[in-house]
Design a protein around this motif. Structure first.
Motif, short mmCIF file in Angstrom:
data_model
loop_
_atom_site.label_atom_id
_atom_site.label_comp_id
_atom_site.label_asym_id
_atom_site.label_seq_id
_atom_site.Cartn_x
_atom_site.Cartn_y
_atom_site.Cartn_z
N UNK A 62 0.84 -1.20 0.00
CA UNK A 62 0.00 0.00 0.00
C UNK A 62 0.88 1.26 0.00
N UNK A 63 1.89 1.26 0.83
CA UNK A 63 2.82 2.40 0.91
C UNK A 63 3.59 2.52 -0.40
N UNK A 64 4.13 1.41 -0.87
CA UNK A 64 4.93 1.41 -2.11
C UNK A 64 4.11 1.88 -3.30
N UNK A 65 2.83 1.53 -3.32
CA UNK A 65 1.93 1.92 -4.41
C UNK A 65 1.51 3.39 -4.33
N UNK A 66 1.83 4.06 -3.21
CA UNK A 66 1.45 5.46 -3.03
C UNK A 66 0.02 5.65 -2.56
N UNK A 67 -0.52 4.65 -1.86
CA UNK A 67 -1.91 4.69 -1.41
C UNK A 67 -2.02 4.90 0.10
N UNK A 68 -1.08 5.64 0.67
CA UNK A 68 -1.11 5.83 2.13
C UNK A 68 -1.05 7.32 2.48
N UNK A 69 -1.74 8.14 1.70
CA UNK A 69 -1.69 9.59 1.92
C UNK A 69 -2.71 10.08 2.95
N UNK A 70 -3.70 9.26 3.26
CA UNK A 70 -4.70 9.66 4.27
C UNK A 70 -5.27 8.40 4.91
N UNK A 71 -5.86 8.54 6.10
CA UNK A 71 -6.49 7.36 6.74
C UNK A 71 -7.58 6.74 5.86
N UNK B 94 -9.28 2.20 2.43
CA UNK B 94 -9.77 1.72 1.15
C UNK B 94 -8.83 0.67 0.57
N UNK B 95 -7.54 0.97 0.53
CA UNK B 95 -6.58 0.09 -0.12
C UNK B 95 -6.19 -1.11 0.73
N UNK B 96 -6.51 -1.08 2.01
CA UNK B 96 -6.26 -2.21 2.90
C UNK B 96 -7.55 -3.02 3.14
N UNK B 97 -8.62 -2.68 2.44
CA UNK B 97 -9.92 -3.31 2.71
C UNK B 97 -9.96 -4.81 2.41
N UNK B 98 -9.00 -5.34 1.69
CA UNK B 98 -8.95 -6.77 1.42
C UNK B 98 -8.37 -7.60 2.54
N UNK B 99 -7.96 -6.94 3.62
CA UNK B 99 -7.40 -7.63 4.78
C UNK B 99 -8.35 -7.47 5.95
N UNK B 100 -8.77 -8.60 6.49
CA UNK B 100 -9.75 -8.59 7.58
C UNK B 100 -9.06 -8.88 8.90
N UNK B 101 -9.40 -8.09 9.93
CA UNK B 101 -8.92 -8.31 11.29
C UNK B 101 -10.15 -8.59 12.15
N UNK B 102 -10.26 -9.80 12.62
CA UNK B 102 -11.44 -10.16 13.41
C UNK B 102 -11.40 -9.56 14.82
N UNK B 103 -10.21 -9.15 15.27
CA UNK B 103 -10.10 -8.52 16.59
C UNK B 103 -10.51 -7.05 16.55
N UNK C 40 0.34 2.09 9.35
CA UNK C 40 0.62 2.28 7.92
C UNK C 40 0.91 3.75 7.64
N UNK C 41 0.12 4.65 8.22
CA UNK C 41 0.33 6.09 8.01
C UNK C 41 1.70 6.51 8.55
N UNK C 42 2.07 6.02 9.72
CA UNK C 42 3.36 6.36 10.33
C UNK C 42 4.51 5.83 9.48
N UNK D 102 4.48 5.15 6.36
CA UNK D 102 4.51 5.89 5.08
C UNK D 102 5.29 7.18 5.23
N UNK D 103 5.14 7.84 6.38
CA UNK D 103 5.89 9.08 6.62
C UNK D 103 7.39 8.82 6.75
N UNK D 104 7.74 7.66 7.30
CA UNK D 104 9.16 7.30 7.47
C UNK D 104 9.83 6.91 6.16
N UNK D 105 9.00 6.50 5.18
CA UNK D 105 9.57 6.00 3.91
C UNK D 105 9.99 7.11 2.99
#
Length: 188
Positions: free
Chosen positions: A148-157, A162-171, A181-183, A185-188
């Motif tokens: 997501x970061x590499x693709x440039x899709x981490x500019x906002x929460x 949206x771009x992480x919606x294919x990953x489900x966290x049951x917790x 991810x936002x943090x 992305x800023x470090x990259x």
């Protein structure tokens, strides 16, 4: 010519076409066991040459043949993202990816992200932002987040969600995951 003659002729032609292919592939697979095929790809920087059942998913080969158990078998239907790995820099759900189609690919799993004792920035951010609870989905979340970061899709929460919606966290650790991810992305 009768219908039966046409069918017999078609069957004979098909068998002539198949026989050389089978015989030719048997020569190139001399090291492979019956019912298997050779495949070669790089996993976490290590070249792997394997003899696999052509029906095996990349997830099963990683877990069962290479003992890389970070990618998890969640739904085994491509819906949860727990098995996400990077193939040639792109995220894929490895449960739906046939290992036999990955000849020559560069594959990165969660085990290959860190550099020695130095965690990948997203791994570190997951710890700092408590982006995990039970941890089952975490490897897939991190691999998807790296892409997501590499693709440039981490500019906002919102974009991260949206771009992480294919990953489900049951917790329900989504706030920590998005913050991590936002943090990172800023470090990259």
């Amino acid at each position: 010519m009768s219908r039966r003659d046409v069918l017999n002729l078609a069957g004979a032609a098909a068998s002539v076409t198949v026989i050389p292919t089978v015989a030719g592939s048997a020569k190139s697979q001399s090291a492979a066991q019956p019912g298997t095929m050779p495949v070669s790809f790089t996993v976490n920087g290590q070249r792997q040459q394997l003899s696999i059942d052509p029906r095996q998913s990349l997830l099963d080969v990683l877990r069962e043949k290479l003992d890389l158990t970070g990618a998890k078998k969640g739904c085994n239907q491509g819906a949860c993202g727990a098995c996400t790995v990077l193939v040639n820099g792109r995220r894929v759900v490895s449960c739906l990816t046939m290992a036999a189609t990955q000849q020559g690919a560069e594959i990165v799993t969660i085990e290959g992200l860190a550099s020695g004792d130095q965690l990948h920035p997203l791994q570190q951010a997951f710890i700092e932002h408590e982006g995990l609870q039970c941890g089952f989905c975490t490897p897939g979340q991190i691999m998807s987040g790296v892409a997501c970061i590499k693709e440039g899709h981490a500019r906002s929460p919102e974009e991260i969600k949206y771009w992480m919606s294919g990953n489900i966290c049951r917790c329900g650790a989504y706030p920590g995951i998005v913050a991590a991810v936002a943090d990172a992305a800023k470090r990259s």
